[in-house]
Design a protein around this motif. Structure first.
Motif, PDB file in Angstrom:
ATOM      1  N   ILE A 167      -0.039  13.056  -4.627  1.00  0.00           N
ATOM      2  CA  ILE A 167       1.404  12.815  -4.619  1.00  0.00           C
ATOM      3  C   ILE A 167       1.726  11.750  -3.576  1.00  0.00           C
ATOM      4  CG2 ILE A 167       3.669  13.901  -4.307  1.00  0.00           C
ATOM      5  CD1 ILE A 167       2.304  16.590  -5.066  1.00  0.00           C
ATOM      6  N   VAL A 168       2.485  10.744  -3.979  1.00  0.00           N
ATOM      7  CA  VAL A 168       2.862   9.669  -3.062  1.00  0.00           C
ATOM      8  C   VAL A 168       3.783  10.244  -1.991  1.00  0.00           C
ATOM      9  CG1 VAL A 168       4.030   7.432  -2.847  1.00  0.00           C
ATOM     10  CG2 VAL A 168       2.667   7.929  -4.899  1.00  0.00           C
ATOM     11  N   ARG A 169       3.432  10.040  -0.735  1.00  0.00           N
ATOM     12  CA  ARG A 169       4.248  10.551   0.389  1.00  0.00           C
ATOM     13  C   ARG A 169       4.959   9.435   1.138  1.00  0.00           C
ATOM     14  NH1 ARG A 169       5.312  15.300  -1.489  1.00  0.00           N
ATOM     15  NH2 ARG A 169       3.596  16.795  -1.434  1.00  0.00           N
ATOM     16  N   VAL A 170       4.348   8.235   1.215  1.00  0.00           N
ATOM     17  CA  VAL A 170       4.973   7.102   1.919  1.00  0.00           C
ATOM     18  C   VAL A 170       4.686   5.845   1.104  1.00  0.00           C
ATOM     19  CG1 VAL A 170       5.113   5.785   4.090  1.00  0.00           C
ATOM     20  CG2 VAL A 170       4.405   8.194   4.155  1.00  0.00           C
ATOM     21  N   GLU A 212       7.045  -0.411  -7.780  1.00  0.00           N
ATOM     22  CA  GLU A 212       6.831   0.379  -8.999  1.00  0.00           C
ATOM     23  C   GLU A 212       6.580   1.861  -8.728  1.00  0.00           C
ATOM     24  OE1 GLU A 212       6.876  -1.158 -12.195  1.00  0.00           O
ATOM     25  OE2 GLU A 212       7.622  -2.854 -11.019  1.00  0.00           O
ATOM     26  N   LEU A 213       6.425   2.219  -7.451  1.00  0.00           N
ATOM     27  CA  LEU A 213       6.118   3.613  -7.118  1.00  0.00           C
ATOM     28  C   LEU A 213       7.108   4.105  -6.086  1.00  0.00           C
ATOM     29  CD1 LEU A 213       2.283   3.089  -6.691  1.00  0.00           C
ATOM     30  CD2 LEU A 213       3.297   4.589  -8.414  1.00  0.00           C
ATOM     31  N   LYS A 214       7.379   5.426  -6.126  1.00  0.00           N
ATOM     32  CA  LYS A 214       8.277   5.992  -5.120  1.00  0.00           C
ATOM     33  C   LYS A 214       7.713   7.316  -4.592  1.00  0.00           C
ATOM     34  CE  LYS A 214      11.307   8.064  -8.589  1.00  0.00           C
ATOM     35  NZ  LYS A 214      10.220   8.237  -9.546  1.00  0.00           N
ATOM     36  N   VAL A 215       8.284   7.770  -3.485  1.00  0.00           N
ATOM     37  CA  VAL A 215       7.862   9.025  -2.879  1.00  0.00           C
ATOM     38  C   VAL A 215       7.980  10.147  -3.918  1.00  0.00           C
ATOM     39  CG1 VAL A 215       8.517  10.720  -1.095  1.00  0.00           C
ATOM     40  CG2 VAL A 215       8.424   8.271  -0.544  1.00  0.00           C
ATOM     41  N   GLU A 243       0.838  -1.210   0.000  1.00  0.00           N
ATOM     42  CA  GLU A 243       0.000   0.000   0.000  1.00  0.00           C
ATOM     43  C   GLU A 243       0.869   1.256   0.000  1.00  0.00           C
ATOM     44  OE1 GLU A 243      -3.705  -2.112   2.436  1.00  0.00           O
ATOM     45  OE2 GLU A 243      -2.519  -0.582   3.448  1.00  0.00           O
ATOM     46  N   ILE A 244       0.244   2.366  -0.348  1.00  0.00           N
ATOM     47  CA  ILE A 244       0.940   3.653  -0.357  1.00  0.00           C
ATOM     48  C   ILE A 244       0.079   4.704   0.339  1.00  0.00           C
ATOM     49  CG2 ILE A 244       2.260   3.234  -2.476  1.00  0.00           C
ATOM     50  CD1 ILE A 244       0.080   4.792  -3.996  1.00  0.00           C
ATOM     51  N   LEU A 245       0.722   5.751   0.831  1.00  0.00           N
ATOM     52  CA  LEU A 245      -0.003   6.892   1.392  1.00  0.00           C
ATOM     53  C   LEU A 245       0.140   8.052   0.410  1.00  0.00           C
ATOM     54  CD1 LEU A 245      -0.216   8.118   5.001  1.00  0.00           C
ATOM     55  CD2 LEU A 245       0.429   9.758   3.252  1.00  0.00           C
ATOM     56  N   VAL A 246      -0.994   8.593   0.006  1.00  0.00           N
ATOM     57  CA  VAL A 246      -1.020   9.650  -1.007  1.00  0.00           C
ATOM     58  C   VAL A 246      -1.585  10.923  -0.394  1.00  0.00           C
ATOM     59  CG1 VAL A 246      -1.967  10.322  -3.268  1.00  0.00           C
ATOM     60  CG2 VAL A 246      -1.405   7.921  -2.822  1.00  0.00           C
ATOM     61  N   GLU A 247      -0.918  12.049  -0.641  1.00  0.00           N
ATOM     62  CA  GLU A 247      -1.492  13.344  -0.263  1.00  0.00           C
ATOM     63  C   GLU A 247      -2.439  13.755  -1.390  1.00  0.00           C
ATOM     64  OE1 GLU A 247       1.360  16.442   0.479  1.00  0.00           O
ATOM     65  OE2 GLU A 247      -0.221  17.899   0.948  1.00  0.00           O
TER      66      GLU A 247
END
Ligand SMILES: NC(=O)c1ccc[n+]([C@@H]2O[C@H](COP(=O)([O-])OP(=O)(O)OC[C@H]3O[C@@H](n4cnc5c(N)ncnc54)[C@H](O)[C@@H]3O)[C@@H](O)[C@H]2O)c1
Ligand SMILES: [Zn+2]
Ligand SMILES: [Zn+2]
Length: 372
Positions: A72-75, A82-85, A35-39
Motif C-alpha cells: 500500500i502506498v504510504r508516501v 499517477e499514484l496516491k496514498v 519515487e514512492i514509499l510502499v508498506e
C-alpha cells in the motif's frame, strides 16, 4: 524499519543455522523525485532470491533482497502524479524508463536503464535509499521487499484494484508475469498446440495455467516432485511426467506423435533445458525463463537445429509490458482461470525467512508468502 539483509553470498545450508539473511533495523530514506514509499503487505519467495543467496549469480551486497511483492502506498514523492496514498500496488522487477533504445524498440522488459541500475544495486534515479549504521545497503531489482517498507521508482509498480487480496496480488509481480508471459507473449502458444513445461515451481505452474488458457493440448507437466505433478494436473495439465523416469523423453514423444511444438524450461537447470530441447518436434520452439548459474553452458548441434528448424529463446519477465499485461492477467484471475492462491505454500514472518529458503531449496513448496 526491519529488513532481511544479505551480507555474504554462498553460505552453506541449512540456512536456519547459517542465517544468510539477518533481520536488521535499517534506515530508509523518504522517496525522492518520482519515487514512492510502499508498506509491504506480502512478498513471495522466488528461486531467483535463492540463487542470489546461493551465490550462483554475483550481486552487489550487502543487499535487502526480494522482488515479488504487493503493498500500500504510504508516501508519494515530488513529481508523482499517477499514484496516491492508500493505492494498492504490485511491484515489477524491471521498471521501464520509456526513453532508452530498448523501451523505444518495444521491449520495456529489457529496459537498459533499469538493468544498469539493478546491476549497481541502485534505484534508477541513482543512489541507495537503504542504510545500516551509516553504510549504504544495495537494492534488489529496484524493489527490496523483504522489509516492512520499500522506496521504489513510481514506474516499478502497477496499481491493483483494492478487492484483490494483497497476498494474491504479490505473485503477479514475478511468478505470474514470468510464467504466463512466457507462454502467451514470448512463445505465443496457439490453441491446440502441444506444450511441455519443465519445472513446476511458481513460474512453471503459472506457465501450465497459461497453457490451459491458450488451449494447448496435450499440456504436459514435468518435474521431479510427485506432489507438484499432481498440482499441475489439477491446474489444467493433461499429462504429468516425472523428469527422473528413464522413459520420460520417450513418453513425451509418444504422447505427441514425435515431440512437442512448444517446450518451456522453468526449472533453471541445464538438465531441464537439455531435456526440453530434446523433446521438441521438428519446427519446435524452446522458451526458457529458468535462470541457470551464470557460468553454465548449454550445448546444441547446429546442423540439427537448422535442418529441423528448431528455435531456442530466452524469456525475461515474460516479454511483458506490465501496465498492459498485468490487468489482463488479473482478469484471468477474477475469471478463475489463474487461481494463484492454489500456489501458496503458507505464510511466513520476517524471522522465518531463512527457514523459507531452506524449504524452497528442498523443492517441496511452491510460493511461500512473507508478511513483514
Ligand atoms: N526469466 C525470468 O524473468 C525469471 C523470473 C523469475 C524467476 N526466474 C527463474 O525461473 C526459475 C524458476 O523459478 P521458481 O521460483 O518457479 O523456482 P522453484 O524452485 O519454485 O521451481 C523450480 C522447479 O524446477 C524443478 N526441477 C528441478 N530440476 C528439474 C528437472 N531436471 N526437470 C524438471 N523439473 C526440475 C524443481 O523440482 C522445482 O519444482 C528459476 O531459475 C528462477 O531464477 C526467471
Ligand atoms: Zn522472481
Ligand atoms: Zn528504458
Amino acid at each position: 524499519m526491519k529488513a532481511a539483509v544479505l551480507r555474504e553470498q554462498g553460505k552453506p545450508r541449512p540456512y536456519v543455522e547459517t542465517q544468510p539473511l539477518a533481520i536488521e533495523e535499517v534506515d530508509l530514506d523518504g522517496p525522492a523525485e518520482g519515487e514512492i514509499l510502499v508498506e509491504i503487505a506480502a512478498a513471495g519467495l522466488c528461486h531467483s532470491d535463492l540463487s542470489t543467496i546461493e551465490g550462483i549469480r554475483p550481486r552487489p551486497i550487502p543487499a535487502v533482497l526480494g522482488h515479488e511483492a504487493a503493498g500500500i502506498v504510504r508516501v508519494v514523492g515530488p513529481g508523482v502524479s499517477e499514484l496516491k496514498v492508500d493505492d494498492h500496488v504490485v511491484m515489477v522487477f524491471v521498471m521501464s524508463c520509456g526513453v532508452c533504445p530498448d523501451c523505444h524498440g518495444g521491449r520495456p522488459n529489457l529496459c537498459g536503464s533499469s538493468i544498469a541500475a539493478k546491476a549497481k544495486g541502485e534505484l534508477v534515479a541513482g543512489g541507495r535509499r537503504l542504510h545500516l549504521a551509516g553504510t549504504d545497503i544495495n537494492h534488489a531489482a529496484g524493489i527490496s521487499c523483504f522489509a516492512e517498507y520499500a522506496v521504489v521508482d513510481q514506474r516499478s509498480v502497477v496499481k491493483v484494484p483494492d478487492d484483490v487480496p494483497l497476498e494474491d496480488a504479490a505473485v503477479f509481480g514475478c511468478a505470474v508475469i514470468t510464467g504466463v508471459g512466457a507462454v502467451l507473449n514470448t512463445a505465443g502458444v496457439p490453441e491446440g498446440a502441444s506444450v511441455a513445461v519443465f519445472g513446476l515451481g511458481g513460474v512453471g505452474l503459472n506457465a501450465v495455467m497459461a497453457g490451459a488458457i491458450a488451449g494447448a493440448h496435450p499440456l504436459i507437466a514435468v518435474d521431479v516432485h510427485d506432489e507438484k505433478l499432481a498440482l499441475a494436473c489439477s491446474l489444467g495439465a493433461s499429462h504429468a511426467i516425472h523428469a527422473g523416469s528413464p522413459t520420460a523423453l520417450d513418453d513425451i514423444k509418444d504422447l505427441t506423435g514425435g515431440g512437442v511444438q512448444f517446450a518451456f524450461d522453468m526449472a533453471g537447470t541445464v538438465k531441464a533445458l537439455e531435456m526440453a530441447y530434446a523433446c521438441l518436434r521438428t519446427g519446435g520452439v524452446l522458451t526458457s525463463a529458468g535462470l541457470a548459474p551464470a557460468d553454465a553452458e548449454f550445448a546444441l548441434k547446429p546442423y540439427e537445429m537448422v535442418s529441423r528448424e528448431l528455435r531456442v529463446q530466452g524469456s525475461y519477465m515474460g516479454s511483458c509490458t506490465p501496465s498492459h499485461d498485468l490487468p489482463k492477467y488479473l482478469d484471468y484471475y477474477r475469471q478463475g482461470r489463474l487461481p494463484v492462491d492454489r500456489l501458496r505454500s503458507g505464510t511466513l514472518g520476517l524471522d522465518e525467512i531463512n527457514l523459507g529458503f531452506d524449504r524452497l531449496s528442498d523443492g517441496q513448496v511452491v510460493r511461500q508468502i512473507l508478511k513483514p
